[in-house]
Structures are given as C-alpha cells and as structure tokens.
Design an enzyme around this catalytic site. Structure first.
Site, PDB file in Angstrom:
ATOM      1  CE  LYS A  82      -3.731   1.854   2.944  1.00  0.00           C
ATOM      2  NZ  LYS A  82      -4.538   1.576   4.168  1.00  0.00           N
ATOM      3  CB  SER A 157      -7.882   3.095   3.258  1.00  0.00           C
ATOM      4  OG  SER A 157      -6.960   2.516   4.168  1.00  0.00           O
ATOM      5  CB  SER A 181      -7.971   0.121   6.005  1.00  0.00           C
ATOM      6  OG  SER A 181      -8.794   1.255   6.139  1.00  0.00           O
TER       7      SER A 181
END
Lengths: 470, 66
Positions: A82, A157, A181
């Site tokens: 990420k 996310s 997330s």
C-alpha cells in the site's frame, strides 16, 4: 504451467517450486507483470509500478537460489505495498498528489523485512487518500475497481492491495487497518486479510492515520500465505514506540486443520445489527461448518459493541487531525474533498471528548477481554453487505438503508479499539457472484488460534479456488 | 431545535480561525454542517458509563525506557 496459473499459485506453492528450481523468480515476476499489464487498466490497483526494478530483483534472486543461497519461503515471491509504506528510493504518495514527488530515503520496517527475506516488490498500491475512508475512492490516482465487478468498490482503504491480490497481480500485499482497512477490502475482494495484534507488526515508516489504532497487516489468497508473511514481518522493532516485546512463533505451526474443542463465541449483537440476508446465511453456514469440524460454539453478549463507532470515530478523527494539521493549513484545498472534511472536522473534537473516548475504550476493552476469558475466539461477519457501487453514499443492509462508511466499518472497528488480532476469510458468494467474508478475532498476541481456525475452515471449503472473471 | 446544536456558527468560526483554517473561504459553508453533524454523533459518548476507568492510552513507557 502457463503464466496465468503462476499468478494464481499461493506463496506456499510458489515457494516450494522456486526452492526446487521448478520455476524461476524471473518467470514468476514476468508472469505477474504481464498480468498487471492485462488487468490494471480496469482495476487501477497500482500507483507506481516497478517493472524494471522487479525484473532486476528477480534476476538477483534467481542467481542466489542457483548458487544455493535460498533465503526462505518469500524468496522470489512478488509482493505489493500500500502506498503509505515508505520505500527507500521509491516514491510514496499516501494516495495523494500532494506527495506525488515524495521519495523516502529509507524503507519502512515492513519493506525492509520483505526485502531481507528476498521478496520482490512489484509496486506501490492504490489506496483511499491518507487511508481515511473505507471504500477505495481516489480522485487523484483514480478509483480502485473490484475484480469481481469493476463497477463496484474494492473496499478500503487498502483497496489496491485487495484488488491486486484477488486478481493475481501480486501473491502477497500489505495493507494498514485503522478501522478495518485490511479486512474490508479482503472481504469485498474475496481474499484473506489479517489485522495482527496492535504492536506486533511495526508501524515504523508508515504514514499514520491514528497512532493508537493503526495496524499493518498482510493480504493474501490463502491462510498459509498469511502465516508465511507474518513469519517475516512480525516482531519487535525499536523504531516503533508501540512495538511489543513478545516472542514470535512460527505461524505456520497453526496450520493443523484441527479445531476440535476450540470455543467460539457468537456475539448476539452481531446478528441484531443491519445485515444483508445473504451475508447472514453465509456466516451462519460457516459457523455450522466449524461446529462440524469439532469447534464448540456458544452465544455470547457484547453490549459495548453498540458504542464502537462513537469510541473509535472520536479517537480517529482527533488523531488524524492532529497528525495532518499542518497539511490542512498548507494544502487543504488540494485534498480529496471528503477526506478534507473528515480531517478538518477532527480539529473541532475537544480534548475532553477525546479522553472520554479513551476512557470508554478502557470499558470496551475490559468487556472484550472478559468475553475472551469465556471463549477462544469471537466470530461474525466482516461486512454487513457485499461490495456496493463506486461512490454509493448509502447501502441497503437487510431492511435498513445506512451510510456506506458506517456500514463498512460496523464489524471491523471493535478490534481496532481492542487491538485484538482479527482475520477475514472468504466464506461464500452472493447470488450476484460477490464475495462474502467471515471474521474471527482472538486474544492479544494469539494469532496462532486465529490462523488455526481460519485455516481449518478454509481447508474444509473450496471458496479459495474461485477466481474473479477479469 | 436550536438548543440541540452543539456549536453555533460564531463559535465555529472562532474555533476554525484558532485551528488555522481560512474563515473567508466559501468551503467553510460546507464544513460547518459537517462539523455540527460530527459533534452531535460524538455526544453518543455521553451514553457510556465510564465510571472511574482511566483513559486507555497507547504510549506506556516500557521498563527499558526508564
């Protein structure tokens, strides 16, 4: 074996082939780069693709292995991070154009440990800006798209991590989980996502959202791969003030398939909340399957669950605003508008309310710990719904229509408050062919029991063999 | 009801200025109702009996740090 098959092998399967020299890391990386080339125009999983660096790393791995210097199960395995995990010499945007040119000097601890283990970084993955949202929207780098239906959200996310893993673009990815997330995109994309115990995996070199609730965690297609990733990334880090000094076991020892006698609590409040009937049915079926495997289930009560949104929302808003205060003053008008609103609203949380939320957290955690004196694990849905359309503001959960953010974080936030380990594992598909996730949570630092139950369930079912249509 | 509003507009503008926000920006018209809604939801904390429990703060120094 054709290239697509290589992309859908697990890290466990790939590592055995790489170790035996049945396949080269160069072939593996080339197959994944081709897969990314075929699919990423649709999915938009990547912010930065590192094709040349990955090819060079694969050649080095191949040479090392040929020379007899096999480093272990992640040697030659393609991974993605990420884009809030700092990577030395590689830009790290936190999902915002404001940081389009930010190139960290040093790796975060997780990236350094992957690199040391010989894993090959394919790129940096798309995310909700600053990790502040559970859907996977991003106006700067484009929204993330669900591999099972690109008109739907990945969840966030860590949305790019979810889509990249589910679509065979990467074998292992990393996300971060402050309100769900890791587990939200895992559930909505049909993969495994573990939020480890707070403090078990270093946060050093990650852009914070909430210091006291941020948890980095692996996202994979199998529970075995989660265990393999944890064997590399878990453990004390002196650079992280919240890093725990605990002994780190070999997480693959949990993969016994045996859950006989395991006590699993089913909080009744989980099924009194808004819940899509197809999700409820899949989760109930999964519970029956664990009972058939020998687990002993019992209904428990978790009254503080109803307060999770107020507690975690207050803490998160205040801490996110504190961290991003200078950014708001300097570049607020360049932020994704919904993220800007959330960040600015946090400036108005009083110190008294923040501390009241932390007091309430103490009460919440006391109750949660007492529950886990009675049982070994808590079980329930990861999400109340399957993936909704991109930019949908509200979702239908059973007979209720609720806000998308509140719905998506409803079952995940409690374990960010408590810091307990929690995993999402696929437990079925809706009539529309969309994945459904089962959530299992355990005692602090008892990842072994969480992984044991998730693995036994996974092996007793065949959900992992389904592939998205892309 | 006006009495239910946790933050009137003047107080909002004062606090926004204290926080470093540009109070002349038209964006504030969008932010104000959002802040009111957030602060109303925060009041759900008042329903929790916290007794004498101390805040659960993350940063507890380890013995090695002393």
């Amino acid at each position: 074996m054709d290239a697509l098959e290589l992309c859908y092998l697990s890290a466990g399967e790939l590592s055995r082939m790489i170790k035996n020299k049945d396949v080269s890391p160069v072939e593996v990386v080339d197959a994944h780069l081709a897969r990314i080339g075929e699919t990423d125009r649709t999915l938009n999983s990547f912010i930065t693709l590192l094709s040349e660096q990955a090819k060079a790393a694969a050649r080095r791995a191949e040479s090392e292995i040929q020379a007899g210097n096999y480093r272990g199960p992640l040697h030659g395995i393609p991974v993605g991070l990420k884009d809030l995990f700092n990577t030395g010499g590689v830009r790290t945007t936190s999902g915002s154009r404001i940081f389009d040119n930010f190139i960290p000097e040093r790796d975060c601890t997780v990236a350094a440990r992957f690199r040391q283990a010989g894993a090959i970084l394919l790129g940096k993955l798309n995310m909700h800006p600053f990790a502040y949202g559970p859907t996977g929207e991003n106006a700067d780098y484009g929204h993330m798209h669900n591999p099972w239906n690109p008109e739907l959200i990945t969840g966030g996310s860590s949305g790019g991590s979810g889509s990249a893993t589910a679509a065979g673009q990467c074998t292992i990815t990393m996300g971060s989980d402050t309100g769900g997330s890791v587990r939200i995109p895992a559930a909505l994309c049909g993969i495994v996502g573990l939020k480890p115990t707070y403090g078990l995996v270093s946060r050093y070199g990650l852009t914070p959202l909430s210091w006291c609730m941020d948890h980095p965690g692996p996202m994979t297609r199998t529970v075995e791969d989660t265990a393999l990733a944890m064997n590399v990334i878990a453990g004390h880090d002196p650079n992280d003030v919240a890093s725990a000094r605990v002994e780190v076991p070999d997480y693959t020892t949990a993969l016994t398939g045996d859950v006989r006698g395991l006590r699993i609590g089913i909080p009744k409040e989980f099924f009194e909340s808004p819940l899509d009937p197809e999700v409820a049915a899949a989760v109930q079926q999964a519970i029956r399957q664990l009972e058939d495997l020998g687990a002993v289930t019992t209904e428990v009560s978790f009254p503080m669950f109803q307060h999770a949104q107020a507690i975690s929302g207050t803490i998160l808003m205040a801490e996110a605003a504190a961290y991003h205060r200078e950014l708001l003053a300097k570049d607020g008008d360049k932020l994704y508008p919904p993220v800007r609103l959330r960040l600015e609203a946090g400036l108005f949380i009083t110190a008294v309310d923040y501390l009241k939320a932390q007091q309430a957290r103490s009460v919440f955690n006391l109750e949660a710990r007492q529950l886990l004196n009675e049982v070994d694990l808590l079980i329930g849905p990861t999400e109340p719904v399957t993936a909704p359309p991109i930019l949908a503001e509200r979702v239908q959960a059973g007979d209720q229509t609720i806000g998308t953010t509140a719905a998506l974080t409803h079952y995940t936030r409690p374990y960010n408050i408590s810091g307990f380990p929690a995993i999402s594992v696929p437990c079925g598909f809706s009539q529309a062919g969309l994945p459904i996730g089962l959530q299992l949570a355990g005692r602090p630092f008892d990842e072994l029991t969480v992984l044991r139950a998730a693995h036994a369930y996974e092996q007793a079912t065949n959900w992992r063999s389904r592939r998205p249509p892309i | 009801m006006p009495g239910d509003n946790p933050l009137n507009r003047d107080a909002f503008l004062y606090l926004a200025a204290q926080a470093g926000l540009d109070t002349a920006s038209p964006h504030l018209a969008e932010l104000y109702p959002y802040v009111v809604s957030v602060l109303s939801s925060v009041r759900a904390l008042d329903d929790i009996d916290v007794g004498t429990n101390e805040p659960d703060l993350a940063f507890i120094p380890s013995p090695e740090a002393n």
